[in-house]
Design an enzyme around this catalytic site. Structure first.
Site, PDB file in Angstrom:
ATOM      1  N   LYS A 178      55.748  18.904   2.576  1.00  0.00           N
ATOM      2  CA  LYS A 178      56.060  19.035   3.995  1.00  0.00           C
ATOM      3  C   LYS A 178      56.017  20.524   4.343  1.00  0.00           C
ATOM      4  CE  LYS A 178      57.404  14.801   5.456  1.00  0.00           C
ATOM      5  NZ  LYS A 178      56.991  14.135   6.694  1.00  0.00           N
ATOM      6  N   ASP A 225      51.646  17.962   4.821  1.00  0.00           N
ATOM      7  CA  ASP A 225      51.978  17.264   6.061  1.00  0.00           C
ATOM      8  C   ASP A 225      52.635  18.264   7.003  1.00  0.00           C
ATOM      9  OD1 ASP A 225      52.720  15.591   8.098  1.00  0.00           O
ATOM     10  OD2 ASP A 225      53.994  14.284   6.885  1.00  0.00           O
ATOM     11  N   GLU A 265      48.106  16.123   6.937  1.00  0.00           N
ATOM     12  CA  GLU A 265      48.532  15.138   7.933  1.00  0.00           C
ATOM     13  C   GLU A 265      48.926  15.846   9.230  1.00  0.00           C
ATOM     14  OE1 GLU A 265      51.349  12.105   6.747  1.00  0.00           O
ATOM     15  OE2 GLU A 265      50.732  12.325   4.650  1.00  0.00           O
ATOM     16  N   ASP A 316      48.798  10.392  11.429  1.00  0.00           N
ATOM     17  CA  ASP A 316      49.850   9.379  11.391  1.00  0.00           C
ATOM     18  C   ASP A 316      50.594   9.323  12.724  1.00  0.00           C
ATOM     19  OD1 ASP A 316      51.101  11.821  10.978  1.00  0.00           O
ATOM     20  OD2 ASP A 316      52.497  11.073   9.491  1.00  0.00           O
ATOM     21  N   LYS A 372      52.155   3.533   8.726  1.00  0.00           N
ATOM     22  CA  LYS A 372      53.580   3.310   8.486  1.00  0.00           C
ATOM     23  C   LYS A 372      54.013   2.104   9.310  1.00  0.00           C
ATOM     24  CE  LYS A 372      54.163   8.262   7.839  1.00  0.00           C
ATOM     25  NZ  LYS A 372      54.776   9.523   8.294  1.00  0.00           N
TER      26      LYS A 372
END
Length: 366
Positions: free
Chosen positions: A166, A196, A222, A254, A281
């Site tokens: 992250k 991400d 991402e 996403d 998701k």
């Protein structure tokens, strides 16, 4: 990909002699889960329990929207709202169609029904039968440099060969230094690196940062810039489309998928932006039904995908894993995002365990 998974669970069987109950649970993170949007300390969820008249058959599902992210985050403030939606859905001709605007609840209801029925679409895969494990990425949360580096070392020692970082909350120089340090010790053949950004980069700076990341053999990034619904207009689709066309490393979307409930909307977004990957998701992207719709439409365009949990408890995580096994078949080589079960101090015990870099379903008595 297993294209036999097309329909929602039939309702005929579960309506007879079925009771449905709802309960609330609040999960507590072991340490704050930080993203570029902020941090989570607790996560609220609603558990759907289906039970037959004798109480011998139980199905569990989890409705756990993310407060600042889910398109349906305000739909479940009162338990009565959830009960009302379930009742209306079960009385409709197609409960999945009725619940399109409520992906978290649709995922919970589908999960409970499949679990109650032990439906073969989910429960007769090699993963469900405890014969194979599903490869996972090791998730490294935002923190300071030293803590993130320690997290990386722990994941590698545990056996993970795909690490997801992250990024976007500490200084860019520190993040690049961290990635450089990882790559100096572990080449791309040893460790796959995913990052991400959660929309942390501005359109003006994003290409420069992607070019820097590309030097370190990054598998994918991402959501590098904010999604349309966060920016407030469709013009950012063009920005994202240009970025996906010119990017020096693959882009996985996403958050861009959130709020697009109808098939035509999904097709338009995918055809307009043409990302290299989508990260699906179920809690955010349409439950099981909507997730499969996303994956099928992306597949038609040559866009690859993987499935990820969205901070659910072990109830939701198990159903995400069962879905991934059903969709991608018995030989899943591409790491999925299934590590959220380790995040909480008070998670719900379920029949799963992590062995090295794979999630396994523990053997259960039938």
């Amino acid at each position: 990909m297993n294209n036999t998974y097309q329909k929602t669970p039939p309702l005929g069987e579960v309506r007879r002699g079925l009771s449905i109950s709802l309960s609330h649970k609040q999960l507590h993170f072991k340490k704050p889960a930080r993203t570029s949007r902020g941090e989570y300390n607790v996560h609220d969820m609603i558990v759907i329990t289906m039970m037959d008249e004798k109480g011998t058959r139980i199905g569990l599902g989890e409705c756990a929207p993310l407060p600042d992210l889910s398109s349906d985050r305000d739909a479940y403030i009162q338990m009565s709202q959830v009960a009302d939606l379930i009742n209306k859905a079960l009385k409709s001709d197609d409960y999945a169609e009725f619940l399109r605007p409520y992906p978290a609840l649709l995922f919970a209801l589908e999960s409970a029904m499949y679990d109650y029925q032990q439906n073969p679409l989910l429960y007769q895969t090699p993963f469900a039968q405890s014969k194979v494990g599903i490869p996972m990425n090791g998730l490294v949360w935002m923190s300071d440099y030293d803590d993130m580096l320690q997290q990386v070392k722990q994941k590698i020692l545990q056996g993970f060969r795909c690490i997801k970082l992250k990024i976007g909350a500490i200084s860019w120089d520190e993040e690049i230094r961290l990635i450089e340090k990882i790559r100096s010790r572990y080449g791309k053949d040893a460790i796959e690196l995913r990052v991400d950004a959660n929309g942390a980069f501005s359109p003006d700076e994003v290409m420069t940062k992607l070019q820097q990341l590309a030097q370190y053999d990054i598998h994918s990034i991402e959501q590098p810039i904010k999604a349309v619904w966060q920016e407030g207009g469709p013009s950012s689709w063009k920005v994202m489309a240009d970025l996906c066309r010119e990017t020096p490393l693959p882009i996985a979307l996403d958050e861009e998928l959130i709020g697009l409930c109808q098939l035509q909307e999904k097709q338009l977004m995918l055809n307009t932006i043409k990302p290299q990957y989508i990260v699906v998701k179920p809690t955010l992207h349409g439950g099981m039904t909507g997730s499969i719709e996303w994956i099928n439409e992306a597949h038609k365009l040559g866009i690859n995908s993987w499935i990820t949990s969205a901070l659910e408890s072990n109830i939701g995580l198990r159903n995400v894993a069962l879905l991934a096994a059903a969709v991608y078949g018995s030989d899943i080589r591409f790491p999925q995002g299934l590590g959220t079960g380790l995040l909480y101090t008070d998670n719900i015990e379920m029949d799963m365990e992590i062995r090295s870099n794979k999630l396994w379903r523990c053997e259960v008595d039938e």
